[in-house]
Design a protein around this motif. Structure first.
Motif, PDB file in Angstrom:
ATOM      1  N   THR A 126      60.771 -50.958  70.508  1.00 29.33           N
ATOM      2  CA  THR A 126      60.207 -52.254  70.873  1.00 29.33           C
ATOM      3  C   THR A 126      60.902 -52.754  72.129  1.00 29.33           C
ATOM      4  N   GLY A 127      60.133 -53.210  73.099  1.00 32.37           N
ATOM      5  CA  GLY A 127      60.723 -53.659  74.355  1.00 32.37           C
ATOM      6  C   GLY A 127      60.216 -55.021  74.769  1.00 32.37           C
ATOM      7  N   PHE A 128      61.128 -55.842  75.270  1.00 34.55           N
ATOM      8  CA  PHE A 128      60.785 -57.136  75.828  1.00 34.55           C
ATOM      9  C   PHE A 128      61.419 -57.254  77.210  1.00 34.55           C
ATOM     10  N   ASP A 129      61.024 -58.280  77.945  1.00 35.54           N
ATOM     11  CA  ASP A 129      61.527 -58.506  79.293  1.00 35.54           C
ATOM     12  C   ASP A 129      63.059 -58.445  79.341  1.00 35.54           C
ATOM     13  N   ALA A 130      63.716 -59.198  78.478  1.00 35.92           N
ATOM     14  CA  ALA A 130      65.174 -59.268  78.514  1.00 35.92           C
ATOM     15  C   ALA A 130      65.817 -57.916  78.219  1.00 35.92           C
ATOM     16  N   ILE A 131      65.223 -57.135  77.314  1.00 33.40           N
ATOM     17  CA  ILE A 131      65.761 -55.812  77.010  1.00 33.40           C
ATOM     18  C   ILE A 131      65.646 -54.912  78.227  1.00 33.40           C
ATOM     19  N   ALA A 132      64.522 -55.000  78.922  1.00 34.04           N
ATOM     20  CA  ALA A 132      64.342 -54.200  80.136  1.00 34.04           C
ATOM     21  C   ALA A 132      65.329 -54.612  81.217  1.00 34.04           C
ATOM     22  N   GLN A 133      65.561 -55.923  81.374  1.00 34.95           N
ATOM     23  CA  GLN A 133      66.553 -56.373  82.353  1.00 34.95           C
ATOM     24  C   GLN A 133      67.934 -55.829  82.008  1.00 34.95           C
ATOM     25  N   ALA A 134      68.250 -55.803  80.716  1.00 36.53           N
ATOM     26  CA  ALA A 134      69.571 -55.330  80.292  1.00 36.53           C
ATOM     27  C   ALA A 134      69.725 -53.829  80.536  1.00 36.53           C
ATOM     28  N   GLU A 135      68.769 -53.025  80.070  1.00 37.09           N
ATOM     29  CA  GLU A 135      68.947 -51.573  80.089  1.00 37.09           C
ATOM     30  C   GLU A 135      68.698 -50.956  81.456  1.00 37.09           C
ATOM     31  N   SER A 136      67.962 -51.641  82.320  1.00 31.72           N
ATOM     32  CA  SER A 136      67.670 -51.101  83.653  1.00 31.72           C
ATOM     33  C   SER A 136      68.814 -51.277  84.632  1.00 31.72           C
ATOM     34  N   GLY A 137      69.808 -52.093  84.290  1.00 30.15           N
ATOM     35  CA  GLY A 137      70.883 -52.427  85.224  1.00 30.15           C
ATOM     36  C   GLY A 137      70.648 -53.730  85.954  1.00 30.15           C
ATOM     37  N   LEU A 138      69.425 -54.268  85.851  1.00 29.91           N
ATOM     38  CA  LEU A 138      69.082 -55.477  86.599  1.00 29.91           C
ATOM     39  C   LEU A 138      69.964 -56.658  86.195  1.00 29.91           C
ATOM     40  N   MET A 139      70.236 -56.783  84.902  1.00 31.79           N
ATOM     41  CA  MET A 139      71.055 -57.893  84.439  1.00 31.79           C
ATOM     42  C   MET A 139      72.496 -57.778  84.937  1.00 31.79           C
ATOM     43  N   SER A 140      72.974 -56.540  85.107  1.00 30.16           N
ATOM     44  CA  SER A 140      74.369 -56.329  85.497  1.00 30.16           C
ATOM     45  C   SER A 140      74.651 -56.754  86.933  1.00 30.16           C
ATOM     46  N   ILE A 141      73.611 -56.817  87.781  1.00 33.42           N
ATOM     47  CA  ILE A 141      73.851 -57.202  89.178  1.00 33.42           C
ATOM     48  C   ILE A 141      73.492 -58.666  89.414  1.00 33.42           C
ATOM     49  N   SER A 142      73.175 -59.397  88.330  1.00 29.99           N
ATOM     50  CA  SER A 142      72.826 -60.813  88.443  1.00 29.99           C
ATOM     51  C   SER A 142      73.945 -61.669  87.872  1.00 29.99           C
ATOM     52  N   GLY A 143      74.223 -62.789  88.521  1.00 31.30           N
ATOM     53  CA  GLY A 143      75.272 -63.685  88.064  1.00 31.30           C
ATOM     54  C   GLY A 143      76.446 -63.719  89.022  1.00 31.30           C
ATOM     55  N   GLU A 144      77.395 -64.597  88.716  1.00 32.44           N
ATOM     56  CA  GLU A 144      78.581 -64.744  89.560  1.00 32.44           C
ATOM     57  C   GLU A 144      79.581 -63.625  89.306  1.00 32.44           C
TER      58      GLU A 144
END
Length: 381
Positions: free
Chosen positions: A136-154
């Motif tokens: 099962t996949g949602f937007d937030a899961i995709a952001q997390a597993e793709s690396g996208l979340m890791s390059i966002s934020g301070e």
């Protein structure tokens, strides 16, 4: 004027965001989109908050320009009805978990056998094949597993989720692009095909230079907050009455920024002479720019920087964005008359076509509102 996709029939079996967004974009461009929902409650988005009266903003946002029917997806008779509708459709959009369409007796191979020109547009969390296709996949899961979340934020802070469903929206657009490409191929060959878009693939595609940098150099991009990754100064700076984002880091823009600031002498400062120098001294140049911006209002800063040829923009809240004069001029705030709510404002049609412009024509359908009408149009016409 008629929409560019007038006459195109789209059967929308999708739910939530990415699939409905794709079908909505096709409807905006003139397609006849029929949204199929289960009886009683309809799709899950109808129950979600926030709400206006009995209507969910999710449903309002992603389901305009559609007619609505109700079918029981688990009933064999209704599954046969969907197969008949698919025979008359040009495009079928679905975002069930992989394998669900097949369990309903609507496997793409069978649909294409019965309607060789059909485009089957499939969106899922992880794709239709591969070792994790069933997850099962949602937007937030995709952001997390793709690396996208890791390059966002301070820098040094926890990974940051985007403030909007950027992967869902991007996947919906990728699915739309796939549909349009498949339709172009059908004009040449007469044959339809399956379009397969995954949230994880979409999120990873947004990594762009970060992925290439790691694959070629073995270097993790990391978090930089609101700073420009490859130029300095480029950041969000506090003004006397808000925030302004300034892009002044290139060798072309930096001298203009110094002129606007009244600090031309900084061009000779060894810390800032070249782009590499400024990147190595980000904190120092950001502090100087931030001290200057803090003394001026947003309006004044934007006026001064634009006059100097430095890219910049006020950081608007939602209220500022919906009142933005350029967005208003571009008709990016549209209205549609809803039978229960009256005039409902929605984001307008993004793609501007000169001869066959898109339009917001229909409000999101009430549950099953057009069942008899659609069956007569599609199956008896």
């Amino acid at each position: 004027m008629t929409g560019a996709l007038e006459g195109l029939r789209v059967l929308d079996l999708s739910r939530f965001i990415a699939g409905p967004y794709c079908a909505m974009l096709l409807g905006d461009l003139g397609a006849d989109v029929v949204k199929a929902e289960k009886p009683g409650t309809g799709e899950e988005a109808r129950l979600m908050r926030p709400r206006a009266g009995d209507e969910s903003f999710y449903l309002l946002a992603f389901n305009r320009n559609k007619r609505g029917i109700t079918v029981d997806f688990r009933d064999e008779g209704d599954q046969r009805l969907l197969a008949r509708l698919a025979e008359r459709a040009d495009v079928l959009v679905e975002n069930f978990r992989p394998g669900t369409l097949e369990k309903m007796g609507l496997a793409p191979d069978e649909l294409l056998r019965r309607n060789p020109g059909l485009i089957v547009a499939r969106c899922s969390g992880f794709g239709q094949d591969g070792p994790q296709a069933g997850r099962t996949g949602f937007d937030a899961i995709a952001q997390a597993e793709s690396g996208l979340m890791s390059i966002s934020g301070e820098p040094g802070d926890k990974p940051m989720l985007s403030g909007t469903f950027m992967v869902d929206y991007s996947a919906g657009m990728q699915l739309t692009i796939g549909v349009l490409a498949a339709l172009a191929d059908r004009r040449r060959t007469g044959r339809g095909q399956v379009v397969d878009v995954a949230l994880l693939d979409t999120a990873f595609s947004l990594m762009m230079t970060s992925a290439t940098e790691y694959l070629m150099r073995g270097e993790e991009t990391g978090q930089v907050g609101n700073r420009d990754r490859y130029g300095a100064p480029g950041n969000t700076y506090r003004s006397a009455d808000g925030w302004v984002h300034v892009v002044g880091g290139s060798d072309a823009h930096f001298p203009r920024l110094l002129t606007a600031m009244g600090r031309p002498e900084l061009a000779d400062d060894p810390r800032f002479r070249a782009l590499e120098d400024r990147l190595a001294n980000r904190d120092a140049i950001d502090a100087i720019v931030g001290e200057w911006t803090a003394g001026l209002s947003c309006d004044k800063l934007v006026a001064v920087l634009e006059a100097a040829g430095v890219p910049c923009g006020r950081v608007n809240g939602v209220a500022g964005a919906v009142g933005h004069p350029q967005l208003r001029h571009r008709e990016m705030v549209a209205e549609v008359e809803h039978p229960a709510l009256g005039p409902v404002p929605l984001p307008g049609v993004t793609v501007k076509l000169s001869r066959t412009p898109g339009a917001v024509r229909l409000p999101p359908p009430r549950l099953g509102e057009h069942t008899d009408e659609v069956l007569a149009d599609w199956l008896e016409g």
